[in-house]
Design a protein around this motif. Sequence first.
Motif, PDB file in Angstrom:
ATOM      1  N   ARG A  30       0.832  -1.208   0.000  1.00 43.85           N
ATOM      2  CA  ARG A  30       0.000   0.000   0.000  1.00 43.85           C
ATOM      3  C   ARG A  30       0.862   1.252   0.000  1.00 43.85           C
ATOM      4  O   ARG A  30       0.453   2.297  -0.500  1.00 43.85           O
ATOM      5  CB  ARG A  30      -0.925   0.005   1.223  1.00 43.85           C
ATOM      6  N   ILE A  31       2.054   1.133   0.581  1.00 41.93           N
ATOM      7  CA  ILE A  31       2.981   2.254   0.633  1.00 41.93           C
ATOM      8  C   ILE A  31       4.191   1.911  -0.233  1.00 41.93           C
ATOM      9  O   ILE A  31       4.753   0.825  -0.109  1.00 41.93           O
ATOM     10  CB  ILE A  31       3.456   2.528   2.068  1.00 41.93           C
ATOM     11  N   ARG A  32       4.587   2.834  -1.102  1.00 37.17           N
ATOM     12  CA  ARG A  32       5.726   2.570  -1.986  1.00 37.17           C
ATOM     13  C   ARG A  32       6.631   3.793  -2.018  1.00 37.17           C
ATOM     14  O   ARG A  32       6.159   4.932  -2.071  1.00 37.17           O
ATOM     15  CB  ARG A  32       5.217   2.233  -3.397  1.00 37.17           C
ATOM     16  N   LEU A  33       7.930   3.546  -1.975  1.00 29.29           N
ATOM     17  CA  LEU A  33       8.907   4.637  -2.058  1.00 29.29           C
ATOM     18  C   LEU A  33       9.026   5.105  -3.506  1.00 29.29           C
ATOM     19  O   LEU A  33       9.357   4.327  -4.388  1.00 29.29           O
ATOM     20  CB  LEU A  33      10.267   4.169  -1.546  1.00 29.29           C
ATOM     21  N   VAL A  34       8.756   6.391  -3.723  1.00 26.83           N
ATOM     22  CA  VAL A  34       8.869   6.968  -5.063  1.00 26.83           C
ATOM     23  C   VAL A  34      10.204   7.682  -5.216  1.00 26.83           C
ATOM     24  O   VAL A  34      10.915   7.512  -6.210  1.00 26.83           O
ATOM     25  CB  VAL A  34       7.709   7.953  -5.332  1.00 26.83           C
ATOM     26  N   ALA A  35      10.559   8.502  -4.228  1.00 27.81           N
ATOM     27  CA  ALA A  35      11.814   9.252  -4.317  1.00 27.81           C
ATOM     28  C   ALA A  35      12.330   9.565  -2.922  1.00 27.81           C
ATOM     29  O   ALA A  35      11.561   9.746  -1.975  1.00 27.81           O
ATOM     30  CB  ALA A  35      11.612  10.546  -5.098  1.00 27.81           C
ATOM     31  N   LEU A  36      13.646   9.607  -2.807  1.00 22.95           N
ATOM     32  CA  LEU A  36      14.289   9.936  -1.537  1.00 22.95           C
ATOM     33  C   LEU A  36      15.543  10.755  -1.821  1.00 22.95           C
ATOM     34  O   LEU A  36      16.394  10.354  -2.626  1.00 22.95           O
ATOM     35  CB  LEU A  36      14.659   8.664  -0.763  1.00 22.95           C
TER      36      LEU A  36
END
Length: 515
Positions: A392-398
Motif C-alpha cells: 500500500r505504501i511505496r517509495l517513489v523518491a528519496l
Amino acid sequence: MSQDRLIIFDTTLRDGEQSPGASMTKDEKVRIARALEKMRVDVIEAGFPIASVGDFEAVKAVADTIKESRVCGLARALEADIDRAGEALKEANAARIHTFIATSPVHMERKLRMSPDQVVEQAVWAVKRARKFTDDVEFSAEDAGRSELDFLCRIFEAVIDAGATTINVPDTVGYNLPSQFGDTMRHLLERIPNADKAIFSVHCHNDLGLAVANSLSAVMNGARQVECTINGLGERAGNAALEEIVMAVRTRQDKFPCDTTLDTTQIVNCSKLVSNITGFPVQPNKAIVGANAFAHESGIHQDGVLKHRETYEIMRAEDVGWTQNRMVLGKHSGRNAFRSRLEELGIDLGSEAELNAAFARFKDLADKKHEVFDDDLQALVTEKGIEAENERIRLVALRVVSETGEVPNADVTLSIDGQERSVSAEGSGPVDAAYRAIEALVESGADLKLYSVNNITSGTDSQGEVTVRLEKGGRLVNGQGADTDIVIASAKAYINGCNKLLAPAERAHPQVGDV
C-alpha cells in the motif's frame, strides 16, 4: 556395531517462528520448506494450525507442496487443535500430528490445574484422536526436563499403547545439563516396557547455551530423533541448531552409532535463506554457517592449512555448502542464465511474469555492481516477495543531505494507496531524517524496536541489508530492505514494516504453546 539412522525433525517454521519478530508469511514458509526438502530433512514441522487462520493456511500450503519430507502440525491435547491439524495436513504426501501436554509438577499444578491421572488420561485420549487422521503421531511431554522420571515412564508407556509412534522428551526451559539429560534418556529407554515400539526424540532449548550438547548427549544414550532449527532460531535463547547437530554427528562417526541422511551441502544456502527471510543475521563466529567458521587469520594456522588442511580443519567447508558463492553474471547476461541460477539456489518464482519482474530488478542491480552474488539474489527475491504481499505504501523518491556541521535533512515522496505525497524532515542523521519524513506521511504510530544493518556481500559496492522491527499495540513485525545505498535500504525496510502493520492481522503470534 550397526549404524542407526538419526531422524532430523526441523521446527524452524514452528518453534523457530516463535522468536519475537520472526513471523513468516505463507509464501516464505513454503520457500523455506522447499529448501529443507532439498536438504532431505526427514520431518518439517510447518506450524501450529489452531493458532490462526493464517497459520492454518501456511501449514496447508506446506503440506500441499512438499513431497519428499514428512510434514507435521502441532496440536495441544485438545479436540479442536487435533482436528484442525488433521484438516491442514489432509493433502500431505506424508503427515504427522504432534500433540503435547505438560508433565512437570509446576505446569500440571499451576498452568493446567490437572492431577497427574487427568494428564495421563488426556494424553492417551489426544493420541487416539490424532490416530484418526494419521498413523504417524508424535507425543511430547512439555517441560519433561523438570518432570519426575517415574511419571514420564508412566505417561510414555500409556501413549505408546495408545498408538504414539514418536516420543519426544523436551527440555522446554533449557534447564538440564548434558550428563543429566543423557541419563534421563537412558533410564526412559531401560524402564519403559514398550519403549521399543516408538522412536525417542529430544527437543532442547538453549537458555544455558546447552541445547546442542544436551541433544547430542541424548543421542549417545539412545535418542534417534532430534528436533532442531536452522541457525538455532527460536524464542528466548533459541533451539538446538540443526547444522551443529548434523555436523557433530557426521564429523564424529568414531563416537556416534548413528548418522543422518541429510545433504549437508545445502546447509549454508538454507541458513542464509532463513536469515534473510526472518531478518535474524548469523554471527560471524557461529559454528558451521558463520562467515568466519572456516577463516584462518593466524599465520601459524594459515601455514598449517596450506600444508595439510586437517591440521586446523575438522571438516571441509564445501561439505556444508561454502563455495565462492559467486554468480558471474552482469547487465549483459541473459534471462536463461538468470533462471538457471535461481533454480540452483532453490528459488521458484512461480510464474513467468514474476521471473521477468525479478530479471528486471537483477538488471538494475547489475548496473550498480560489477558482480552479483548468490546472497544478492536471495535478498532481491525475498525483499520483493514481501513488498508484493501488501504494498500500500511505496517509495517513489528519496533525497538526503548530510554534511559536517549541518543538520541532516531528507525529502521523501511516497505513493500511499495510489496517491503521491511528499514531505521534508530533519534528523540526527540521514537515516533518522528519512524515518521522520516517512513517519510524518504514514503516521503508523509504531515504535522502532530494532534497526540492524548487514552487508550482504563484501566490497564497497556491496548491497546493504537493513532489518527493522516495529511494534504497535503488542504486534511485532519485521521490515526488510536491500540496496547498494544504505539510506535507501533503510527507507525500504521501514516502509516494508509499515506495509505489514497495515495488513490485516489475521495471524496471531504462534506462541500459543511451547514444547
